[in-house]
Every structure is written in structure tokens, then in C-alpha cells.
Design a protein around this motif. Structure first.
Motif: not given
Length: 253
Positions: A81-87, A159-163, A171-175
Motif C-alpha cells: 500500500s505504501t507504494i501505490l499512488s491514488d492514480s 502521476h509518479a508520486t507515492s503517498k 525501494e520503489h516509488k510506485s507500482f
């Protein structure tokens, strides 16, 4: 007396040498048994993989009948859940099936499959990421090229912003940046979470929105996390909460 001391030292050295040779001989036998055990364990794993596959397929058929199953399980997982942005969370509402295909000898790698309904984000209906981990060659991974629709590329800066509150060590900023990343296939924390945790029993994450409490975190800390998640816009909202609640009641009964 010097001669006696010398003889005693020689005798001790010989005894130590003999003991070392005995230990070495035992160790060789232990290593041979360990190697044999590994081969037999691998055969058992291969056998049970074949037995599990039809059950995974049957499970997927049933999961297809539950709206937003996979996105709910992903969002309820404390690390994913920590790497999923709202989009990305919105995009994953269109995820209808997840598959894991172990390569035949297991050790050489596996393939993750993500099946999507038609969606506003990309043209692909199936996205796969493969890991080739053969010990004789350099480990590699490769993934499907995502055909993003105009204005909907979730890996773009827009779009590439994590919560907020992303855990240190993730390590990864997004899915989708994880999906496209092939820098270190042997230490892929997200692939490990999906393959060895969520996929094994996704129902536990679908039915337990507050995973922290379930894992032994005290209630106060759990509620703090809940407040934090609400502030961050995390979690599945609206209809899905009600659907999950109804299913929880059904399972309890």
C-alpha cells in the motif's frame, strides 16, 4: 625435558590433524546429504506445484465474481500500500486476475501475470514480468511494454508520486516504476511480496482492512495507522468498503 616437550607438541599436532581430517570427512558426508535433500525437496515442490495449479485456476474463477478483489488486497497489504499512488490505485480497480507461473525446475525463475479489463490507462489486457534467476548466468528480469493511452502514463512525472509515509526500505516509488525496473532481479522486494505473501492467500488481505492489528500491533498504534491512511487518501472507499463488510459477515457466518 626439551625433547619431552617437543614430543608432546608433535603428538598434540598429530591428534589435532587427525581430528581435523575426521571433521572434514564428516562435513563432506553432511554436504552430500544436504545436496541430496535439496534435490528431493525440489522434486516434492515440483510435484505439489502441479497439484496446486488447478486449485489456483479454480480460485481465480471465484475471485472474478468479487468486485475489486485484487486492488483491495493490494491496498490492505501494509507494505504494498505504501507504494501505490491514488492514480495507480484507481488503475488497479481494473485488475481482474493475478497469476504466478513457476518455471519447471523452480530455481530458474517465475513469471507474474496481471490481467486487466478494458481501462482508460493502457491498451494492454495482460502485463507480465518474468524473472530468470539461473545460478549459472547473470539474473535478469523483463516485463511487458505498457502501451499507455494519451495523458494516462502513470510513470510520467505528472502521476509518479507515492503517498506520504512511504516506509524506509521500500525501494520503489510506485507500482508501475517497480514493474518497469530491472536493476536488481535477485532482491526484488515487491515481487517477493506478491509471489510469496499475497498470492499464497490473498483472502486474508481482502478481509482484513486493518492488517496492523491482526499482526499483533496494539490497537492504539493500529488506529494511528488508520488515521494516517485516511489522511493520505489510502484504502478502498465507497462501495468496496460495504462489499468487503458484507463478504466478511458472510464468511463469519
Amino acid at each position: 625435558s626439551n625433547n619431552e616437550d617437543g614430543n608432546e607438541r608433535n603428538h598434540n599436532d598429530e591428534e589435532i590433524q587427525k581430528a581435523l581430517e575426521e571433521v572434514d570427512s564428516c562435513q563432506n558426508e553432511i554436504d552430500a546429504l544436504n545436496e541430496q535433500a535439496s534435490e528431493e525437496i525440489l522434486k516434492v515442490e515440483q510435484k505439489y506445484n502441479l497439484l496446486r495449479n488447478p486449485l489456483y485456476e479454480k480460485r481465480n474463477e471465484s475471485l472474478n465474481k468479487i468486485p475489486h478483489f485484487w486492488v483491495t488486497a493490494f491496498v490492505n497489504h501494509p507494505d504494498l500500500s505504501t507504494i501505490l499512488s491514488d492514480s495507480e490505485e484507481d488503475c488497479l480497480h481494473h485488475l481482474s486476475k493475478v497469476t504466478i507461473e513457476e518455471f519447471e525446475d523452480i530455481k530458474s525463475g517465475f513469471k507474474l501475470g496481471f490481467y486487466f479489463e478494458e481501462n482508460p490507462y493502457f491498451e494492454n489486457r495482460v502485463l507480465t514480468k518474468e524473472y530468470h534467476l539461473d545460478s549459472l548466468e547473470e539474473p535478469t528480469s523483463k516485463s511487458t511494454t505498457i502501451k499507455w493511452k494519451e495523458g494516462f502514463d502513470l510513470t510520467s512525472t505528472k502521476h509518479a508520486t507515492s503517498k506520504p509515509g512511504q516506509k524506509r526500505g521500500t525501494e520503489h516509488k510506485s507500482f508501475f516504476s517497480w514493474f518497469n525496473d530491472h536493476s536488481d532481479p535477485l532482491s526484488d522486494d515487491i515481487a517477493e511480496i506478491i509471489k510469496d505473501d499475497i498470492y499464497i492467500n490473498p483472502l486474508q488481505y481482502f478481509l482484513v482492512p486493518d492488517v496492523g492489528v491482526d499482526n499483533g500491533v496494539d490497537d492504539e498504534e493500529g488506529s494511528d495507522q488508520e488515521d494516517e491512511t485516511e489522511e493520505q487518501g489510502g484504502g478502498i472507499t465507497g462501495d468496496t468498503d460495504e462489499e468487503t463488510h458484507d463478504i466478511q459477515n458472510t464468511v463469519s457466518e
